[in-house]
Design a protein around this motif. Sequence first.
Motif, PDB file in Angstrom:
ATOM      1  N   LEU A 260     -27.615   2.249  34.796  1.00  0.00           N
ATOM      2  CA  LEU A 260     -27.400   1.280  33.729  1.00  0.00           C
ATOM      3  C   LEU A 260     -26.035   1.486  33.077  1.00  0.00           C
ATOM      4  CD1 LEU A 260     -29.058  -1.022  32.555  1.00  0.00           C
ATOM      5  CD2 LEU A 260     -29.816   0.515  30.752  1.00  0.00           C
ATOM      6  N   SER A 261     -25.634   2.732  32.922  1.00  0.00           N
ATOM      7  CA  SER A 261     -24.335   2.993  32.310  1.00  0.00           C
ATOM      8  C   SER A 261     -23.207   2.478  33.199  1.00  0.00           C
ATOM      9  CB  SER A 261     -24.160   4.495  32.051  1.00  0.00           C
ATOM     10  OG  SER A 261     -24.072   5.221  33.268  1.00  0.00           O
ATOM     11  N   ILE A 262     -23.393   2.570  34.517  1.00  0.00           N
ATOM     12  CA  ILE A 262     -22.398   2.026  35.441  1.00  0.00           C
ATOM     13  C   ILE A 262     -22.313   0.508  35.301  1.00  0.00           C
ATOM     14  CG2 ILE A 262     -21.847   1.659  37.883  1.00  0.00           C
ATOM     15  CD1 ILE A 262     -23.115   4.417  38.412  1.00  0.00           C
ATOM     16  N   ALA A 263     -23.483  -0.120  35.172  1.00  0.00           N
ATOM     17  CA  ALA A 263     -23.522  -1.591  35.081  1.00  0.00           C
ATOM     18  C   ALA A 263     -22.809  -2.099  33.841  1.00  0.00           C
ATOM     19  CB  ALA A 263     -24.968  -2.058  35.073  1.00  0.00           C
ATOM     20  N   PHE A 264     -22.832  -1.296  32.784  1.00  0.00           N
ATOM     21  CA  PHE A 264     -22.243  -1.756  31.527  1.00  0.00           C
ATOM     22  C   PHE A 264     -20.864  -1.172  31.276  1.00  0.00           C
ATOM     23  CE2 PHE A 264     -26.696  -2.767  30.722  1.00  0.00           C
ATOM     24  CZ  PHE A 264     -26.562  -4.046  30.219  1.00  0.00           C
ATOM     25  N   LEU A 265     -20.235  -0.582  32.328  1.00  0.00           N
ATOM     26  CA  LEU A 265     -18.865  -0.119  32.174  1.00  0.00           C
ATOM     27  C   LEU A 265     -17.948  -1.314  31.926  1.00  0.00           C
ATOM     28  CD1 LEU A 265     -18.440   2.527  35.025  1.00  0.00           C
ATOM     29  CD2 LEU A 265     -18.371   2.966  32.568  1.00  0.00           C
ATOM     30  N   PRO A 266     -16.967  -1.161  31.074  1.00  0.00           N
ATOM     31  CA  PRO A 266     -16.040  -2.279  30.856  1.00  0.00           C
ATOM     32  C   PRO A 266     -15.238  -2.547  32.112  1.00  0.00           C
ATOM     33  CG  PRO A 266     -15.230  -0.269  29.811  1.00  0.00           C
ATOM     34  CD  PRO A 266     -16.631   0.019  30.280  1.00  0.00           C
ATOM     35  N   PRO A 267     -14.822  -3.781  32.331  1.00  0.00           N
ATOM     36  CA  PRO A 267     -14.028  -4.086  33.521  1.00  0.00           C
ATOM     37  C   PRO A 267     -12.684  -3.373  33.468  1.00  0.00           C
ATOM     38  CG  PRO A 267     -14.018  -5.938  31.998  1.00  0.00           C
ATOM     39  CD  PRO A 267     -15.006  -4.953  31.461  1.00  0.00           C
ATOM     40  N   PRO A 268     -12.104  -3.082  34.614  1.00  0.00           N
ATOM     41  CA  PRO A 268     -10.804  -2.409  34.623  1.00  0.00           C
ATOM     42  C   PRO A 268      -9.728  -3.303  34.025  1.00  0.00           C
ATOM     43  CG  PRO A 268     -11.376  -3.172  36.826  1.00  0.00           C
ATOM     44  CD  PRO A 268     -12.609  -3.371  35.959  1.00  0.00           C
ATOM     45  N   ASP A 269      -8.725  -2.696  33.463  1.00  0.00           N
ATOM     46  CA  ASP A 269      -7.628  -3.431  32.871  1.00  0.00           C
ATOM     47  C   ASP A 269      -6.760  -4.004  33.989  1.00  0.00           C
ATOM     48  OD1 ASP A 269      -5.504  -4.433  31.496  1.00  0.00           O
ATOM     49  OD2 ASP A 269      -5.003  -2.590  30.431  1.00  0.00           O
ATOM     50  N   GLN A 270      -6.817  -5.338  34.116  1.00  0.00           N
ATOM     51  CA  GLN A 270      -6.088  -5.982  35.206  1.00  0.00           C
ATOM     52  C   GLN A 270      -4.570  -5.914  35.020  1.00  0.00           C
ATOM     53  OE1 GLN A 270      -7.617  -7.119  37.951  1.00  0.00           O
ATOM     54  NE2 GLN A 270      -9.514  -6.337  37.049  1.00  0.00           N
TER      55      GLN A 270
END
Length: 206
Positions: free
Chosen positions: A191-201
């Motif tokens: 669950l923690s992986i699923a809610f990781l913020p997206p990488p800074d593009q």
Amino acid sequence: MTSANSVDPASIRERILDAAELCLVENGYNTRLHAVIAQRAGFSRPTLYKYFGDQAAIVDALFQRELTKYLAVLDPILRGREKLLEVGFVDAIVYTVIYARDHELLQKGLRDSPEIVLPWFTTRSKPIVEVATGALTPHFERLFTPEQLAKMSPRAISEWAFRIIASLITTDGIVDTADEQALRSFVKSLLSIAFLPPPDQHRDDR
């Protein structure tokens, strides 16, 4: 032998499925069981065919009944108290995996006749996915915050929960599903992986 004409149809179906469950646990899924089930249920073989069809149809009906029983037990657990979405998600998965691990009929099939049972979680999983997702979605909708509802689909979360459960039930991996604490920690990590913020593009490549 009981005359089917003297018993209401719902009771006939339940008696046949009760007998089928016992026969499958005792004799296995690959044994020809129509005569044995009929004898144990107290009905004729034609009555079994009338209400269910062949042995495969009886097994299908039995799995559908067991799914309904499970969802009836899970419902009050998820309603038990107000929770965060993450807590409800983890509770649903952990409870289900433990329930499945202790389910004699399911474990008998997975151990001795995986070719019959595994399709319920893979190539023939759509009916179970639809039923389970339909039952879980209202619970997750209740646990979503308005901000979460704007970003995520409760139905998609419900289907994701089912797919995690199916994998944990049917395959071995790094987590010992017999260890509830280890199982809970593993699901929390997913669950923690699923809610990781997206990488800074816009981050410079390094």
